[in-house]
Design a protein around this motif. Sequence first.
Motif, PDB file in Angstrom:
ATOM      1  N   ARG A   1       0.826  -1.207   0.000  1.00 20.81           N
ATOM      2  CA  ARG A   1       0.000   0.000   0.000  1.00 20.81           C
ATOM      3  C   ARG A   1       0.861   1.258   0.000  1.00 20.81           C
ATOM      4  NH1 ARG A   1      -5.131   0.827   0.828  1.00 20.81           N
ATOM      5  NH2 ARG A   1      -5.855   2.865   1.487  1.00 20.81           N
TER       6      ARG A   1
ATOM      7  N   ARG B   1       1.073   3.802  -3.245  1.00 20.92           N
ATOM      8  CA  ARG B   1       0.529   5.148  -3.023  1.00 20.92           C
ATOM      9  C   ARG B   1       1.615   6.215  -2.999  1.00 20.92           C
ATOM     10  NH1 ARG B   1      -2.092   5.003   2.114  1.00 20.92           N
ATOM     11  NH2 ARG B   1      -0.054   5.495   2.948  1.00 20.92           N
TER      12      ARG B   1
ATOM     13  N   PRO C   1      -2.801   6.281  -6.731  1.00 17.10           N
ATOM     14  CA  PRO C   1      -3.868   6.137  -5.733  1.00 17.10           C
ATOM     15  C   PRO C   1      -5.063   5.331  -6.223  1.00 17.10           C
ATOM     16  CG  PRO C   1      -3.813   8.379  -6.606  1.00 17.10           C
ATOM     17  CD  PRO C   1      -2.594   7.674  -7.139  1.00 17.10           C
TER      18      PRO C   1
ATOM     19  N   VAL D   1      -4.388   1.581  -5.277  1.00 19.18           N
ATOM     20  CA  VAL D   1      -3.973   1.205  -3.925  1.00 19.18           C
ATOM     21  C   VAL D   1      -4.877   0.137  -3.315  1.00 19.18           C
ATOM     22  CG1 VAL D   1      -3.695   2.037  -1.560  1.00 19.18           C
ATOM     23  CG2 VAL D   1      -2.761   3.342  -3.449  1.00 19.18           C
TER      24      VAL D   1
ATOM     25  N   GLU E   1      -3.698  -3.725  -2.708  1.00 21.51           N
ATOM     26  CA  GLU E   1      -3.622  -4.185  -1.315  1.00 21.51           C
ATOM     27  C   GLU E   1      -4.494  -5.421  -1.102  1.00 21.51           C
ATOM     28  OE1 GLU E   1      -4.228  -2.685   3.279  1.00 21.51           O
ATOM     29  OE2 GLU E   1      -5.004  -1.437   1.655  1.00 21.51           O
TER      30      GLU E   1
END
Length: 144
Positions: free
Chosen positions: A34, A38, A44, A47, A51
Amino acid sequence: MDPCCFDTTPTRVGWDGSALDPLRPVAEARCRARVWVRERWQLPELVDSVELAVGELCANAVRHGGGLAGLELVLGRGGRRFAPPSLRVVVVDREPGRVPRLPLSSDPLGESGRGLWLVEAVSRRWGWHRAGCGEKSVWCTFAV
């Protein structure tokens, strides 16, 4: 080439399973992925999906794959004409004989059986291959 325009951002990062917290390897792998996606690659929009995929693939490695051997994230810049930009997640485990498969059905109230379905849903593609030396790699890709 102008040295000012050279992008020094690493396009590949990986962690050996032994470098992760032995009591919480999946949580730590998710956190590291993450932060890298990011903050380092500034993606973004990917992300949460990355994850989730890292968490599911690492949990499978711990539960079914003889242990998490490593995690690697690879950012493909799409520098070639027919290679669109992509991000690839690779999780290595220690059980090359255990083939990952999508279950035909899963218990809607169960606590397991949906991980690879989630990976398939959030990624562009996924697959696996034997990595040699008693390991296998399970991977998925995301469009950037």
